[in-house]
Design a protein around this motif. Structure first.
Motif, PDB file in Angstrom:
ATOM      1  N   GLY A   1       0.832  -1.194   0.000  1.00 29.86           N
ATOM      2  CA  GLY A   1       0.000   0.000   0.000  1.00 29.86           C
ATOM      3  C   GLY A   1       0.867   1.245   0.000  1.00 29.86           C
ATOM      4  O   GLY A   1       1.979   1.240   0.526  1.00 29.86           O
ATOM      5  N   ARG A   2       0.351   2.337  -0.564  1.00 30.93           N
ATOM      6  CA  ARG A   2       1.189   3.524  -0.738  1.00 30.93           C
ATOM      7  C   ARG A   2       0.471   4.821  -0.341  1.00 30.93           C
ATOM      8  O   ARG A   2       0.777   5.889  -0.859  1.00 30.93           O
ATOM      9  CB  ARG A   2       1.671   3.628  -2.183  1.00 30.93           C
ATOM     10  CG  ARG A   2       2.389   2.364  -2.667  1.00 30.93           C
ATOM     11  CD  ARG A   2       3.054   2.524  -4.016  1.00 30.93           C
ATOM     12  NE  ARG A   2       2.328   3.382  -4.927  1.00 30.93           N
ATOM     13  CZ  ARG A   2       1.265   3.024  -5.632  1.00 30.93           C
ATOM     14  NH1 ARG A   2       0.761   1.804  -5.500  1.00 30.93           N
ATOM     15  NH2 ARG A   2       0.684   3.859  -6.459  1.00 30.93           N
ATOM     16  N   ILE A   3      -0.465   4.722   0.616  1.00 28.04           N
ATOM     17  CA  ILE A   3      -1.155   5.944   1.062  1.00 28.04           C
ATOM     18  C   ILE A   3      -0.306   6.571   2.170  1.00 28.04           C
ATOM     19  O   ILE A   3      -0.594   6.482   3.362  1.00 28.04           O
ATOM     20  CB  ILE A   3      -2.575   5.623   1.545  1.00 28.04           C
ATOM     21  CG1 ILE A   3      -3.354   4.878   0.470  1.00 28.04           C
ATOM     22  CG2 ILE A   3      -3.312   6.919   1.904  1.00 28.04           C
ATOM     23  CD1 ILE A   3      -4.745   4.454   0.884  1.00 28.04           C
ATOM     24  N   ALA A   4       0.786   7.182   1.767  1.00 28.64           N
ATOM     25  CA  ALA A   4       1.756   7.757   2.705  1.00 28.64           C
ATOM     26  C   ALA A   4       2.614   8.768   1.966  1.00 28.64           C
ATOM     27  O   ALA A   4       2.725   8.730   0.739  1.00 28.64           O
ATOM     28  CB  ALA A   4       2.634   6.662   3.306  1.00 28.64           C
ATOM     29  N   ASN A   5       3.239   9.663   2.720  1.00 20.52           N
ATOM     30  CA  ASN A   5       4.085  10.697   2.104  1.00 20.52           C
ATOM     31  C   ASN A   5       5.559  10.518   2.439  1.00 20.52           C
ATOM     32  O   ASN A   5       6.360  11.430   2.218  1.00 20.52           O
ATOM     33  CB  ASN A   5       3.623  12.093   2.532  1.00 20.52           C
ATOM     34  CG  ASN A   5       3.678  12.296   4.037  1.00 20.52           C
ATOM     35  OD1 ASN A   5       4.322  11.531   4.762  1.00 20.52           O
ATOM     36  ND2 ASN A   5       2.991  13.326   4.528  1.00 20.52           N
ATOM     37  N   ASN A   6       5.933   9.358   2.971  1.00 23.65           N
ATOM     38  CA  ASN A   6       7.320   9.170   3.405  1.00 23.65           C
ATOM     39  C   ASN A   6       7.927   7.856   2.918  1.00 23.65           C
ATOM     40  O   ASN A   6       8.911   7.374   3.484  1.00 23.65           O
ATOM     41  CB  ASN A   6       7.392   9.228   4.939  1.00 23.65           C
ATOM     42  CG  ASN A   6       6.563   8.124   5.599  1.00 23.65           C
ATOM     43  OD1 ASN A   6       5.772   7.444   4.946  1.00 23.65           O
ATOM     44  ND2 ASN A   6       6.752   7.952   6.898  1.00 23.65           N
TER      45      ASN A   6
ATOM     46  N   LEU B   1       3.295  -3.897   3.649  1.00 25.93           N
ATOM     47  CA  LEU B   1       4.739  -3.721   3.561  1.00 25.93           C
ATOM     48  C   LEU B   1       5.211  -2.583   4.467  1.00 25.93           C
ATOM     49  O   LEU B   1       6.178  -2.722   5.216  1.00 25.93           O
ATOM     50  CB  LEU B   1       5.131  -3.443   2.107  1.00 25.93           C
ATOM     51  CG  LEU B   1       6.623  -3.481   1.790  1.00 25.93           C
ATOM     52  CD1 LEU B   1       7.241  -4.828   2.104  1.00 25.93           C
ATOM     53  CD2 LEU B   1       6.862  -3.108   0.327  1.00 25.93           C
ATOM     54  N   PHE B   2       4.524  -1.438   4.398  1.00 25.03           N
ATOM     55  CA  PHE B   2       4.897  -0.257   5.192  1.00 25.03           C
ATOM     56  C   PHE B   2       3.701   0.267   5.983  1.00 25.03           C
ATOM     57  O   PHE B   2       2.550   0.059   5.598  1.00 25.03           O
ATOM     58  CB  PHE B   2       5.378   0.889   4.283  1.00 25.03           C
ATOM     59  CG  PHE B   2       6.571   0.571   3.435  1.00 25.03           C
ATOM     60  CD1 PHE B   2       7.836   0.465   4.005  1.00 25.03           C
ATOM     61  CD2 PHE B   2       6.435   0.395   2.067  1.00 25.03           C
ATOM     62  CE1 PHE B   2       8.950   0.189   3.219  1.00 25.03           C
ATOM     63  CE2 PHE B   2       7.544   0.123   1.271  1.00 25.03           C
ATOM     64  CZ  PHE B   2       8.803   0.009   1.850  1.00 25.03           C
ATOM     65  N   ASN B   3       3.985   0.997   7.057  1.00 25.56           N
ATOM     66  CA  ASN B   3       2.956   1.833   7.653  1.00 25.56           C
ATOM     67  C   ASN B   3       2.558   2.903   6.640  1.00 25.56           C
ATOM     68  O   ASN B   3       3.399   3.376   5.869  1.00 25.56           O
ATOM     69  CB  ASN B   3       3.471   2.517   8.919  1.00 25.56           C
ATOM     70  CG  ASN B   3       3.607   1.563  10.091  1.00 25.56           C
ATOM     71  OD1 ASN B   3       3.049   0.473  10.084  1.00 25.56           O
ATOM     72  ND2 ASN B   3       4.362   1.965  11.098  1.00 25.56           N
ATOM     73  N   GLU B   4       1.282   3.285   6.649  1.00 25.68           N
ATOM     74  CA  GLU B   4       0.798   4.293   5.692  1.00 25.68           C
ATOM     75  C   GLU B   4       0.265   5.485   6.480  1.00 25.68           C
ATOM     76  O   GLU B   4      -0.880   5.481   6.932  1.00 25.68           O
ATOM     77  CB  GLU B   4      -0.267   3.691   4.788  1.00 25.68           C
ATOM     78  CG  GLU B   4       0.263   2.563   3.914  1.00 25.68           C
ATOM     79  CD  GLU B   4      -0.822   1.895   3.094  1.00 25.68           C
ATOM     80  OE1 GLU B   4      -1.223   2.463   2.064  1.00 25.68           O
ATOM     81  OE2 GLU B   4      -1.281   0.814   3.502  1.00 25.68           O
ATOM     82  N   ASN B   5       1.095   6.509   6.619  1.00 27.18           N
ATOM     83  CA  ASN B   5       0.780   7.603   7.535  1.00 27.18           C
ATOM     84  C   ASN B   5      -0.309   8.544   7.046  1.00 27.18           C
ATOM     85  O   ASN B   5      -0.739   9.429   7.782  1.00 27.18           O
ATOM     86  CB  ASN B   5       2.051   8.389   7.891  1.00 27.18           C
ATOM     87  CG  ASN B   5       2.654   9.112   6.692  1.00 27.18           C
ATOM     88  OD1 ASN B   5       2.111   9.078   5.586  1.00 27.18           O
ATOM     89  ND2 ASN B   5       3.796   9.753   6.914  1.00 27.18           N
ATOM     90  N   SER B   6      -0.770   8.394   5.816  1.00 28.66           N
ATOM     91  CA  SER B   6      -1.815   9.276   5.292  1.00 28.66           C
ATOM     92  C   SER B   6      -3.179   8.607   5.212  1.00 28.66           C
ATOM     93  O   SER B   6      -4.129   9.204   4.707  1.00 28.66           O
ATOM     94  CB  SER B   6      -1.415   9.791   3.901  1.00 28.66           C
ATOM     95  OG  SER B   6      -0.225  10.563   3.968  1.00 28.66           O
ATOM     96  N   LYS B   7      -3.296   7.384   5.715  1.00 24.85           N
ATOM     97  CA  LYS B   7      -4.583   6.699   5.665  1.00 24.85           C
ATOM     98  C   LYS B   7      -5.541   7.311   6.676  1.00 24.85           C
ATOM     99  O   LYS B   7      -5.147   7.635   7.792  1.00 24.85           O
ATOM    100  CB  LYS B   7      -4.415   5.205   5.945  1.00 24.85           C
ATOM    101  CG  LYS B   7      -3.744   4.428   4.828  1.00 24.85           C
ATOM    102  CD  LYS B   7      -3.860   2.935   5.034  1.00 24.85           C
ATOM    103  CE  LYS B   7      -5.265   2.447   4.752  1.00 24.85           C
ATOM    104  NZ  LYS B   7      -5.350   0.972   4.786  1.00 24.85           N
ATOM    105  N   PRO B   8      -6.795   7.445   6.304  1.00 26.45           N
ATOM    106  CA  PRO B   8      -7.788   7.956   7.261  1.00 26.45           C
ATOM    107  C   PRO B   8      -8.214   6.844   8.215  1.00 26.45           C
ATOM    108  O   PRO B   8      -7.817   5.688   8.076  1.00 26.45           O
ATOM    109  CB  PRO B   8      -8.940   8.372   6.353  1.00 26.45           C
ATOM    110  CG  PRO B   8      -8.840   7.441   5.174  1.00 26.45           C
ATOM    111  CD  PRO B   8      -7.362   7.200   4.967  1.00 26.45           C
TER     112      PRO B   8
END
Length: 408
Positions: A48-53, A332-339
Motif C-alpha cells: 500500500g502507498r497511502i503515505a508521504n514518506n 509492507l509499510f505503515n501508511e501515515n496518510s490513511k484515514p
C-alpha cells in the motif's frame, strides 16, 4: 436462476462468439487444479502507498529481494511502480480501483483501453499475474458498485482474452468478512442474504474462468471488536484450548484457519465447494487508539511471525487439509496518510528507511550514515557506475551481509 457461460458475454458477442465460448470452457475444464503438492508459493505482501514518506519503487524492489518476498499486491496500476518492477521476477496483482468500476462496467472498449495501458504495456517484463477488480465491494455501502462489479469483471476478462493474456493474468475481486452473515463456528458460515444474489453470479463467472475466492481475513479485527470473548492466544497462534466445531468434528487452534474454513463453508453451501480460497489481506496492527484492543508491537510481531511460519509449511486447513493456504500480508509499510483509526496507519512490516519494524525473521535494509533518508536503488547505482559497495543488509534471521555504500 442458473447461469450459463453465455450470460457472461456482453450482448454484442452473443451471436458471434460460440467458438470463443466453447474454446474457453474447454480450456478451463482442462486447467490444472491447485493443490498443496503443486503450490510453489504461499506468502505474499500488500504494498500500500497511502503515505508521504515511502521510498521510491526502485528501492522497494531492492527491499523485497533482500527479504525474499516474490509476490505482492498493489491497489492500483501505478506506472512508476510497474516500471520499477520490470525484470525483478516479482509477481504482482494490480488493482482496478473502486472508482473505475462503473466506467469499466459500461463497455468492452473502456476495459480494453485500461488493460492495454496498464497491463499489456508492461508485459512480459513486469510479471503482472492478476487484476483485482475492486476491493471489498459486496457488503459495502455503495449499491451502485455492487451492481457494477460483475459486468466490470466480465469486460476486463474479455479484454484480456482478446489480447491473448487470459492465461497469464487472472481476474479476481477481494472481499471483506462483511459478505458473511456469520462465521462462527466455521461450519455455520453463509453469505449474507442481501449479498448472495450478487455473490452467486460473480462466483459462477469466476468458477468458469478458473479464478479463486479472495477474502480479507483479520483475526486482529475480530479480537479488537470482542476482546471480552475471544482468547488473544487463539488469535495469535499461541497455545490455547482452541475451539471445537461440533458439526464437522474439527478442532481449531487458531482463528486464521477458522476464518479460511468459514469461507470454504460459505462457498460450499453456495455451490462452489471446489473453489480455492486465497487470503488477499491479513495482518496485525502494531499501534492503535485506546479502544483498539490488542494493537501493540508485541502482538503484531507474534501474529506475523507465527503466520509466516505457518504459511511456510504449505499445509492446508482442518477442512481442506490438502489445499495449501496462500496469503498476502498487510502491509509492507505503515501508511501515515490513511484515514480512520490509528491502527489503519500501523500495519507495516518495514519502516520507510527499509529497516524492519520488528523482527519476524526478515532481512531489512539499513542505510549507512552517509546515505540519504530515502533509500537508493542498487539497480540505479550500478547502472550509473557508482557501486563501490552499497547498503548494509542486515539479516534478522542469521548472518549479516555487508554492502556498505561509500560515496565518490
Amino acid at each position: 436462476m442458473e447461469c450459463t457461460f453465455f450470460d457472461y458475454l456482453p450482448p454484442s458477442h452473443m451471436g458471434s462468439s460460440l467458438f470463443f465460448c466453447l474454446f474457453l470452457i474447454l480450456s478451463v475444464i482442462c486447467s490444472p487444479v491447485s493443490a498443496s503438492h503443486s503450490v510453489t508459493w504461499t506468502y505474499g505482501v500488500n504494498y500500500g502507498r497511502i503515505a508521504n514518506n515511502l521510498p521510491a519503487p526502485e528501492s522497494v524492489v531492492t527491499l523485497l529481494k533482500a527479504a525474499k518476498i516474490n509476490h505482492i499486491r498493489i491497489y492500483d496500476a501505478d506506472h512508476d511502480v510497474l516500471q520499477a518492477f520490470k525484470g525483478s521476477g516479482i509477481e504482482i496483482i494490480i488493482g482496478l480501483p473502486n472508482g473505475f468500476l462503473t466506467e469499466m462496467s459500461m463497455g468492452e472498449d473502456r476495459a480494453m483501453n485500461w488493460v492495454k495501458e496498464n497491463v499489456q504495456a508492461f508485459l512480459p517484463g513486469t510479471r503482472i499475474r492478476g487484476i483485482a477488480v475492486g476491493n471489498e465491494i459486496l457488503g459495502g455501502t455503495t449499491m451502485e458498485l455492487w451492481e457494477a462489479l460483475l459486468p466490470a469483471a466480465k469486460n476486463v476478462y474479455v479484454a484480456l482474452y482478446r489480447l491473448g493474456l487470459h492465461r497469464t493474468v487472472q481476474v479476481s475481486s477481494p472481499h471483506s468478512e462483511a459478505v458473511f452473515a456469520n462465521s462462527f463456528p466455521p461450519s455455520a458460515c453463509i453469505f449474507r442474504p442481501d449479498v448472495a444474489p450478487f455473490m452467486k453470479p460473480l462466483l459462477e463467472f469466476f468458477s468458469q474462468i478458473g479464478s479463486p475466492f479472495y477474502i480479507n481475513a483479520y483475526p486482529f479485527l475480530a479480537y479488537k471488536n470482542d476482546p471480552q470473548h475471544i482468547d488473544i492466544n487463539y488469535a495469535l497462534f499461541k497455545d490455547n484450548p482452541g475451539i471445537y466445531d461440533a458439526k464437522t468434528k474439527l478442532h481449531y487452534d487458531n482463528m486464521f484457519e477458522a476464518q479460511v474454513d468459514a469461507a470454504y463453508t460459505a462457498l460450499d453451501k453456495a455451490g462452489f465447494g471446489k473453489m480455492e480460497v486465497i487470503v488477499s489481506e491479513t495482518g496485525w496492527a502494531s499501534s492503535g487508539d485506546p479502544d483498539e484492543a490488542g494493537a501493540t508491537v508485541k502482538n503484531a510481531k507474534t501474529y506475523n511471525k507465527n503466520l509466516r511460519k505457518r504459511l511456510a509449511k504449505k499445509k492446508g486447513t482442518p477442512l481442506r487439509p490438502h489445499m495449501a493456504v496462500r496469503a498476502y500480508i498487510f502491509a509492507l509499510f505503515n501508511e501515515n496518510s490513511k484515514p480512520g483509526p490509528t491502527s489503519e496507519r500501523n500495519f507495516g512490516l518495514f519502516k520507510p528507511d527499509g529497516s524492519i519494524a520488528y523482527d519476524i525473521g526478515f532481512t531489512g535494509l539499513v542505510p549507512s550514515a552517509a546515505a540519504s533518508s530515502s533509500l537508493l536503488s542498487f539497480k540505479d547505482i550500478a547502472a550509473q557506475g557508482w557501486l563501490r559497495s552499497s547498503y548494509l543488509l542486515v539479516s534478522t534471521a542469521s548472518a549479516v551481509v555487508l554492502l556498505q555504500y561509500i560515496g565518490l
